[in-house]
Write an enzyme that holds these catalytic residues in place. Structure first.
Site, PDB file in Angstrom:
ATOM      1  N   HIS A   4       0.861  -1.191   0.000  1.00  0.00           N
ATOM      2  CA  HIS A   4       0.000   0.000   0.000  1.00  0.00           C
ATOM      3  C   HIS A   4       0.895   1.238   0.000  1.00  0.00           C
ATOM      4  O   HIS A   4       1.444   1.626   1.029  1.00  0.00           O
ATOM      5  CB  HIS A   4      -0.915   0.023   1.236  1.00  0.00           C
ATOM      6  CG  HIS A   4      -1.840   1.196   1.257  1.00  0.00           C
ATOM      7  ND1 HIS A   4      -3.144   1.088   1.706  1.00  0.00           N
ATOM      8  CD2 HIS A   4      -1.692   2.485   0.894  1.00  0.00           C
ATOM      9  CE1 HIS A   4      -3.736   2.265   1.608  1.00  0.00           C
ATOM     10  NE2 HIS A   4      -2.854   3.145   1.123  1.00  0.00           N
ATOM     11  N   HIS A  19       1.712   5.270  -2.219  1.00  0.00           N
ATOM     12  CA  HIS A  19       1.204   6.296  -3.152  1.00  0.00           C
ATOM     13  C   HIS A  19       2.363   6.880  -3.945  1.00  0.00           C
ATOM     14  O   HIS A  19       3.272   7.460  -3.364  1.00  0.00           O
ATOM     15  CB  HIS A  19       0.489   7.423  -2.383  1.00  0.00           C
ATOM     16  CG  HIS A  19      -0.714   6.949  -1.647  1.00  0.00           C
ATOM     17  ND1 HIS A  19      -1.985   7.002  -2.173  1.00  0.00           N
ATOM     18  CD2 HIS A  19      -0.846   6.391  -0.424  1.00  0.00           C
ATOM     19  CE1 HIS A  19      -2.845   6.502  -1.312  1.00  0.00           C
ATOM     20  NE2 HIS A  19      -2.188   6.117  -0.236  1.00  0.00           N
ATOM     21  N   ARG A  41       1.565   8.820  -6.744  1.00  0.00           N
ATOM     22  CA  ARG A  41       0.999  10.033  -7.377  1.00  0.00           C
ATOM     23  C   ARG A  41       1.201  10.072  -8.890  1.00  0.00           C
ATOM     24  O   ARG A  41       1.358   9.065  -9.541  1.00  0.00           O
ATOM     25  CB  ARG A  41       1.601  11.304  -6.742  1.00  0.00           C
ATOM     26  CG  ARG A  41       1.632  11.313  -5.227  1.00  0.00           C
ATOM     27  CD  ARG A  41       0.262  11.332  -4.625  1.00  0.00           C
ATOM     28  NE  ARG A  41       0.306  11.659  -3.201  1.00  0.00           N
ATOM     29  CZ  ARG A  41      -0.612  11.293  -2.318  1.00  0.00           C
ATOM     30  NH1 ARG A  41      -1.656  10.567  -2.670  1.00  0.00           N
ATOM     31  NH2 ARG A  41      -0.517  11.648  -1.068  1.00  0.00           N
ATOM     32  N   ASN A  70      -5.628   6.634  -6.082  1.00  0.00           N
ATOM     33  CA  ASN A  70      -6.283   7.928  -5.806  1.00  0.00           C
ATOM     34  C   ASN A  70      -5.447   9.085  -6.356  1.00  0.00           C
ATOM     35  O   ASN A  70      -5.129  10.047  -5.664  1.00  0.00           O
ATOM     36  CB  ASN A  70      -6.558   8.111  -4.304  1.00  0.00           C
ATOM     37  CG  ASN A  70      -5.294   8.135  -3.469  1.00  0.00           C
ATOM     38  OD1 ASN A  70      -4.275   7.578  -3.866  1.00  0.00           O
ATOM     39  ND2 ASN A  70      -5.353   8.784  -2.321  1.00  0.00           N
ATOM     40  N   LYS A  80      -9.941  -0.921  -5.292  1.00  0.00           N
ATOM     41  CA  LYS A  80      -9.873  -0.171  -4.034  1.00  0.00           C
ATOM     42  C   LYS A  80     -11.177   0.532  -3.722  1.00  0.00           C
ATOM     43  O   LYS A  80     -11.732   1.272  -4.545  1.00  0.00           O
ATOM     44  CB  LYS A  80      -8.743   0.865  -4.140  1.00  0.00           C
ATOM     45  CG  LYS A  80      -8.620   1.819  -2.958  1.00  0.00           C
ATOM     46  CD  LYS A  80      -7.963   1.187  -1.739  1.00  0.00           C
ATOM     47  CE  LYS A  80      -8.030   2.078  -0.511  1.00  0.00           C
ATOM     48  NZ  LYS A  80      -6.809   2.686  -0.118  1.00  0.00           N
ATOM     49  N   HIS A  94     -10.441   0.977   2.342  1.00  0.00           N
ATOM     50  CA  HIS A  94     -10.193   2.035   3.320  1.00  0.00           C
ATOM     51  C   HIS A  94     -11.389   1.998   4.269  1.00  0.00           C
ATOM     52  O   HIS A  94     -12.468   2.480   3.941  1.00  0.00           O
ATOM     53  CB  HIS A  94     -10.073   3.398   2.634  1.00  0.00           C
ATOM     54  CG  HIS A  94      -9.775   4.505   3.609  1.00  0.00           C
ATOM     55  ND1 HIS A  94      -8.660   5.297   3.535  1.00  0.00           N
ATOM     56  CD2 HIS A  94     -10.458   4.936   4.702  1.00  0.00           C
ATOM     57  CE1 HIS A  94      -8.662   6.168   4.540  1.00  0.00           C
ATOM     58  NE2 HIS A  94      -9.751   5.969   5.257  1.00  0.00           N
ATOM     59  N   HIS A 138      -4.408  -0.295   6.173  1.00  0.00           N
ATOM     60  CA  HIS A 138      -3.922   0.589   7.244  1.00  0.00           C
ATOM     61  C   HIS A 138      -4.848   0.589   8.463  1.00  0.00           C
ATOM     62  O   HIS A 138      -5.383   1.622   8.858  1.00  0.00           O
ATOM     63  CB  HIS A 138      -3.706   2.024   6.737  1.00  0.00           C
ATOM     64  CG  HIS A 138      -4.786   2.596   5.859  1.00  0.00           C
ATOM     65  ND1 HIS A 138      -6.106   2.598   6.205  1.00  0.00           N
ATOM     66  CD2 HIS A 138      -4.713   3.187   4.646  1.00  0.00           C
ATOM     67  CE1 HIS A 138      -6.807   3.171   5.239  1.00  0.00           C
ATOM     68  NE2 HIS A 138      -5.983   3.526   4.274  1.00  0.00           N
ATOM     69  N   LEU A 180      -4.765   9.559   7.598  1.00  0.00           N
ATOM     70  CA  LEU A 180      -6.082   8.949   7.796  1.00  0.00           C
ATOM     71  C   LEU A 180      -6.049   7.476   7.441  1.00  0.00           C
ATOM     72  O   LEU A 180      -5.503   7.144   6.390  1.00  0.00           O
ATOM     73  CB  LEU A 180      -7.139   9.674   6.946  1.00  0.00           C
ATOM     74  CG  LEU A 180      -7.443  11.092   7.433  1.00  0.00           C
ATOM     75  CD1 LEU A 180      -8.380  11.797   6.456  1.00  0.00           C
ATOM     76  CD2 LEU A 180      -8.048  11.076   8.830  1.00  0.00           C
ATOM     77  N   ASP A 204       1.375   2.976   3.426  1.00  0.00           N
ATOM     78  CA  ASP A 204       0.544   4.150   3.143  1.00  0.00           C
ATOM     79  C   ASP A 204       1.409   5.395   3.015  1.00  0.00           C
ATOM     80  O   ASP A 204       0.961   6.509   3.307  1.00  0.00           O
ATOM     81  CB  ASP A 204      -0.542   4.355   4.202  1.00  0.00           C
ATOM     82  CG  ASP A 204      -1.688   5.196   3.660  1.00  0.00           C
ATOM     83  OD1 ASP A 204      -1.746   5.430   2.439  1.00  0.00           O
ATOM     84  OD2 ASP A 204      -2.532   5.650   4.464  1.00  0.00           O
ATOM     85  N   HIS A 263       2.997  14.623   0.315  1.00  0.00           N
ATOM     86  CA  HIS A 263       2.179  15.823   0.082  1.00  0.00           C
ATOM     87  C   HIS A 263       3.109  17.015  -0.081  1.00  0.00           C
ATOM     88  O   HIS A 263       3.937  17.267   0.795  1.00  0.00           O
ATOM     89  CB  HIS A 263       1.218  16.065   1.251  1.00  0.00           C
ATOM     90  CG  HIS A 263       0.036  15.158   1.222  1.00  0.00           C
ATOM     91  ND1 HIS A 263      -1.075  15.414   0.445  1.00  0.00           N
ATOM     92  CD2 HIS A 263      -0.195  13.979   1.841  1.00  0.00           C
ATOM     93  CE1 HIS A 263      -1.959  14.422   0.594  1.00  0.00           C
ATOM     94  NE2 HIS A 263      -1.443  13.542   1.436  1.00  0.00           N
ATOM     95  N   ALA A 305      -3.832  14.861   4.667  1.00  0.00           N
ATOM     96  CA  ALA A 305      -3.587  13.616   5.403  1.00  0.00           C
ATOM     97  C   ALA A 305      -2.538  12.780   4.688  1.00  0.00           C
ATOM     98  O   ALA A 305      -2.650  12.531   3.489  1.00  0.00           O
ATOM     99  CB  ALA A 305      -4.885  12.825   5.514  1.00  0.00           C
TER     100      ALA A 305
HETATM  101  O1  DOR Z   1      -3.332   9.601   5.193  1.00  0.00           O
HETATM  102  C1  DOR Z   1      -3.723   9.223   4.105  1.00  0.00           C
HETATM  103  N1  DOR Z   1      -3.178   9.695   2.967  1.00  0.00           N
HETATM  104  N2  DOR Z   1      -4.738   8.353   4.052  1.00  0.00           N
HETATM  105  C2  DOR Z   1      -5.309   8.003   2.877  1.00  0.00           C
HETATM  106  O2  DOR Z   1      -6.248   7.242   2.910  1.00  0.00           O
HETATM  107  C3  DOR Z   1      -4.853   8.597   1.616  1.00  0.00           C
HETATM  108  C4  DOR Z   1      -3.479   9.098   1.714  1.00  0.00           C
HETATM  109  C5  DOR Z   1      -3.116  10.024   0.562  1.00  0.00           C
HETATM  110  O3  DOR Z   1      -3.373   9.667  -0.574  1.00  0.00           O
HETATM  111  O4  DOR Z   1      -2.558  11.081   0.825  1.00  0.00           O
HETATM  112 ZN    ZN Z   2      -3.283   5.091   1.192  1.00  0.00          ZN
END
Ligand code: DOR
Ligand code: ZN
Length: 366
Positions: free
Chosen positions: A12, A14, A16, A41, A106, A144, A187, A231, A260, A264, A275
């Site tokens: 799991h 990201h 981007r 996502n 997902k 999730h 998570h 989150l 996870d 950001h 998050a």
């Molecule tokens: O903290 C998180 N960040 N929880 C998620 O479910 C998504 C993730 C994100 O894509 O930034």
């Molecule tokens: Zn995630």
């Protein structure tokens, strides 16, 4: 001390889209990661199986191609799950499986987290043709698990959180209707979720992040250390204890690594906080410390077995691919991952954001 391990899998993460992706992938490779499940996502979401990227959607095919171009061809496994949206239908699942592109899908709670506005409530999926097709064809449902649309006191309180509510009310209905569906509870953070997973069928498993094994809500609110804001939120000590017990229980096969890691570039906005904790480059080091904090003695065979199951072998076994034959090592030697810039903005790794050094470093011998 040195721990020699098979290369591990992050089921799991990201990556981007755009210019940061190559850096995030390089960070994963540099921490001995052999393969990943890269979450859908993105902007736009990965909500189609094949075909070119449009303003509305990436396809699994087009998103995989951009990741492979950005360095992900060095991974042994690259799974991109399909984002379940209003456009998903059973035919898409069947086509996805025949094309070989679809291995997982997902569920996002609508507006429950970053880029989750395309999600459709779980109540609409339960009993649907889409989940029946997934069940029949062995497509894994990544969840999730948080109830969405709750007001503050129902969202987070001492006796109930959006996650505990989801695992006590919604998940039992899901598994009752779809008893053979393969599920990964992503998570997980609460005792309720850990208890649900432990008592469910063997084809229901869970990922756990390093931050949820290490920290509690107290760490977040004491000084409002927003780099720890992700989150689902970090929870109470009793929840953390259940997670720790789950990963340390003898010969467990249901719990595995899913960081996870969520970069950001605009962590703080004018009136809110994005998050996600970035743990690229440092996740195995954090997991090793988390296991030690949980009471594992990583110098013993028992401690190493628990750690290796969680990090390196349970995930591949659940997803149905082989563990890595390559190796990497963790050395007990401090290190400190530093912030870096993406499009002129900073991404801050979690240990730096919280002001602590890692106790462990990574060695990769090719
Ligand atoms: O903290 C998180 N960040 N929880 C998620 O479910 C998504 C993730 C994100 O894509 O930034
Ligand atoms: Zn995630």
């Amino acid at each position: 001390m040195r721990l020699d391990l098979p290369r591990w899998f992050d089921l799991h993460t990201h990556f981007r889209q755009g210019s940061g992706t190559a850096h995030y992938i390089a960070d994963h490779l540099a921490m001995g990661c052999a393969g990943v499940l890269a979450m859908p996502n993105t902007r736009p979401p990965v909500s189609r199986i094949s075909g070119p990227t449009t303003e509305q959607a990436w396809s699994i095919e087009s998103y995989r191609a951009q990741l492979l171009n950005a360095g992900a061809d060095a991974f042994e496994q690259l799974i991109v799950p399909l984002y379940l949206t209003h456009d998903t239908d059973a035919d898409m699942i069947t086509r996805g499986v025949s094309s070989g592109l679809l291995r997982a899908a997902k569920y996002y709670p609508p507006h429950g987290t970053t880029n989750s506005e395309h999600g459709v409530p779980m109540t609409e999926w339960i009993g649907s043709d889409v989940l029946r097709a997934m069940e029949d064809l062995g497509v894994i449902l990544c969840i999730h698990g948080e109830q969405h649309g709750l007001r503050g006191p129902d969202y987070f309180d001492r006796n109930q959180t959006a996650e505990s509510l989801f695992y006590t009310e919604t998940m039992p209905r899901l598994v009752e209707k779809h008893p053979t569906l393969k599920i990964v509870c992503e998570h997980i953070t609460t005792a309720s979720a850990a208890t649900f997973v432990r008592s469910a069928f063997d084809h229901v498993a869970a990922t756990i992040t390093p931050q949820h094994l290490m920290f509690t809500i107290g760490h977040l609110v004491q000084g409002l250390r927003y780099h720890l804001y992700c989150l689902p939120l970090v929870k109470f000590d009793a929840d953390r204890s259940e997670l720790r017990e789950a990963v340390l229980s003898a010969r467990q096969s249901k719990f595995f690594a899913g960081t996870d890691s969520a970069p950001h570039t605009d962590k703080l906005t004018e009136c809110a906080c994005a998050a996600g904790c970035y743990t690229g480059g440092c996740a195995p080091q954090l997991y090793a410390s988390a296991f030690e904090q949980a009471g594992a003695d990583l110098s013993t065979a028992t401690g190493q077995d628990a750690f290796s199951r969680f990090l390196c072998t349970n995930g591949p076994a659940f997803y149905g691919f082989p563990a890595s034959e390559k190796r990497f090592a963790l050395r007990r030697e401090p290190s400190h991952p530093l912030p870096f810039s993406v499009e002129g903005k900073e991404v801050v790794p979690l240990p730096h954001g919280l002001g602590f050094d890692l106790d462990w470093s990574i060695t990769i011998d090719d």
